[in-house]
Design a protein around this motif. Structure first.
Motif, PDB file in Angstrom:
ATOM      1  N   LEU A  38       0.826  -1.201   0.000  1.00 26.53           N
ATOM      2  CA  LEU A  38       0.000   0.000   0.000  1.00 26.53           C
ATOM      3  C   LEU A  38       0.863   1.255   0.000  1.00 26.53           C
ATOM      4  O   LEU A  38       0.588   2.217  -0.723  1.00 26.53           O
ATOM      5  CB  LEU A  38      -0.939  -0.005   1.216  1.00 26.53           C
ATOM      6  CG  LEU A  38      -1.786   1.253   1.437  1.00 26.53           C
ATOM      7  CD1 LEU A  38      -2.682   1.520   0.236  1.00 26.53           C
ATOM      8  CD2 LEU A  38      -2.612   1.127   2.711  1.00 26.53           C
ATOM      9  N   GLY A  39       1.919   1.238   0.813  1.00 25.35           N
ATOM     10  CA  GLY A  39       2.830   2.380   0.861  1.00 25.35           C
ATOM     11  C   GLY A  39       3.494   2.631  -0.483  1.00 25.35           C
ATOM     12  O   GLY A  39       3.624   3.780  -0.920  1.00 25.35           O
ATOM     13  N   LEU A  40       3.903   1.556  -1.168  1.00 27.10           N
ATOM     14  CA  LEU A  40       4.515   1.704  -2.494  1.00 27.10           C
ATOM     15  C   LEU A  40       3.517   2.287  -3.494  1.00 27.10           C
ATOM     16  O   LEU A  40       3.881   3.113  -4.342  1.00 27.10           O
ATOM     17  CB  LEU A  40       5.020   0.347  -2.984  1.00 27.10           C
ATOM     18  CG  LEU A  40       6.237  -0.232  -2.264  1.00 27.10           C
ATOM     19  CD1 LEU A  40       6.533  -1.631  -2.778  1.00 27.10           C
ATOM     20  CD2 LEU A  40       7.461   0.668  -2.466  1.00 27.10           C
ATOM     21  N   ALA A  41       2.260   1.852  -3.372  1.00 23.69           N
ATOM     22  CA  ALA A  41       1.225   2.377  -4.272  1.00 23.69           C
ATOM     23  C   ALA A  41       1.004   3.873  -4.032  1.00 23.69           C
ATOM     24  O   ALA A  41       0.850   4.647  -4.986  1.00 23.69           O
ATOM     25  CB  ALA A  41      -0.073   1.603  -4.079  1.00 23.69           C
ATOM     26  N   LEU A  42       1.012   4.288  -2.774  1.00 25.78           N
ATOM     27  CA  LEU A  42       0.826   5.703  -2.459  1.00 25.78           C
ATOM     28  C   LEU A  42       1.972   6.536  -3.022  1.00 25.78           C
ATOM     29  O   LEU A  42       1.760   7.629  -3.567  1.00 25.78           O
ATOM     30  CB  LEU A  42       0.726   5.902  -0.943  1.00 25.78           C
ATOM     31  CG  LEU A  42      -0.460   5.242  -0.230  1.00 25.78           C
ATOM     32  CD1 LEU A  42      -0.439   5.574   1.249  1.00 25.78           C
ATOM     33  CD2 LEU A  42      -1.783   5.668  -0.847  1.00 25.78           C
ATOM     34  N   ILE A  43       3.189   6.016  -2.882  1.00 28.04           N
ATOM     35  CA  ILE A  43       4.354   6.738  -3.406  1.00 28.04           C
ATOM     36  C   ILE A  43       4.292   6.828  -4.927  1.00 28.04           C
ATOM     37  O   ILE A  43       4.661   7.850  -5.519  1.00 28.04           O
ATOM     38  CB  ILE A  43       5.651   6.050  -2.943  1.00 28.04           C
ATOM     39  CG1 ILE A  43       5.813   6.203  -1.424  1.00 28.04           C
ATOM     40  CG2 ILE A  43       6.868   6.648  -3.655  1.00 28.04           C
ATOM     41  CD1 ILE A  43       6.951   5.405  -0.839  1.00 28.04           C
TER      42      ILE A  43
END
Length: 308
Positions: A169-174
């Motif tokens: 999820l964090g990678l997607a947000l970035i």
């Protein structure tokens, strides 16, 4: 693993502070650092990680404070009231926050700023008075329960952000932050992830508002909706380092200490000083103090080549 151990040791040190000192000034400083850490991370999640520059976080901060105060004074235990206040901010985001994602770039920033101004004016008209806590509470008033709530809430916030940076999820947000069109092209549902980011962001902001409401014995209802609580987290995050876990923590420490110093020595001029600090940070330290420390570490690792 080392970072987790260090974080646990730091939390243990903060939790043990009351055993070594009874100075309420020290408690207040730590509470304020924790409070601004929570608020700054709520903005950092949306602005630093997802790239959605919001100027309306005071709306959700204020909503959390308003609801916390109401349910707490009605007899709900503080930690349950904290959860209710955070959820109320999420509900508000669902009603008026998510539609703002139809706006992009600086239009989104202007839209969220307009939202915070509307909320401030509305609360000033509906609740023009002062919120007081009961005299029974004032008789036994102590900063200790507030202190522990603040450090626990800050620890939970940092833990959530840290876990997020280690997840898909964090990678997607970035990826949304770096290039929204490219993220869509590789299959990332950008609207869905922006909604998730804002949901978590408003929950954290509402929790910060609850800590504020528990900490301040009496205040005008509109104070937590003040635009300062929209602009301060932006300043703090950029001082520390946007899109990082420790940046808002470092920024909060600097902000609280400098604010104490400037408020005493310069009075209202401290607002001008912080404005100058923000401009200089954007110009010369776009990655904040965390970015500066990374650059210094890289320079130390580079060994000069000796000529034969």
């Amino acid at each position: 693993m080392k970072r987790i151990i260090l974080s646990l040791l730091l939390f243990a040190c903060l939790a043990s502070v009351p055993f070594f000192t009874s100075r309420e000034y020290i408690y207040s400083l730590i509470i304020l650092v924790c409070l601004y850490t929570i608020l700054s991370h709520s903005w950092n999640l949306l602005g630093g990680f997802t790239g959605q520059i919001s100027l309306g976080h005071s709306t959700f901060f204020g909503m959390g404070a308003l609801v916390f105060r109401y349910v707490w004074l009605k007899g709900l235990p503080p930690y349950l009231a904290l959860g209710v206040g955070a959820l109320s901010s999420l509900v508000l985001a669902c009603l008026i926050g998510f539609p703002s994602f139809k706006l992009k770039g600086h239009y989104f920033s202007i839209g969220t700023l307009a939202l915070s101004m509307i909320a401030l004016i509305t609360i000033q008209n509906i609740f023009p008075g002062v919120s007081f806590v009961p005299q029974e509470y004032l008789k036994t008033y102590s900063l200790l329960p507030i202190y522990y709530m603040a450090i626990i809430a800050a620890a939970v916030t940092i833990g959530v952000i840290y876990a997020l940076t280690r997840s898909k999820l964090g990678l997607a947000l970035i990826s949304v932050r770096e290039d929204e069109d490219a993220a869509e092209a590789i299959g990332v549902n950008t609207f869905k992830h922006k909604v998730i980011s804002m949901s978590l962001s408003t929950l954290i902001a509402g929790m910060g508002g609850g800590v504020f409401s528990y900490y301040v014995a009496s205040y005008y209802y509109y104070v937590p909706f003040n635009l300062d609580y929209s602009f301060d987290p932006v300043l703090i995050t950029f001082i520390g380092g946007p899109g990082t876990v420790v940046g808002p923590v470092i920024g909060s420490i600097c902000f609280v200490l400098l604010k104490e110093l400037f408020a005493i020595s310069l009075g209202q001029m401290n607002v001008l000083i912080f404005g100058i600090v923000f401009i200089l940070t954007i110009l010369f330290l776009p990655e904040g103090l965390v970015g500066l420390m990374k650059k210094l570490r890289k320079k130390k690792k580079v060994q000069p080549v000796e000529s034969a």
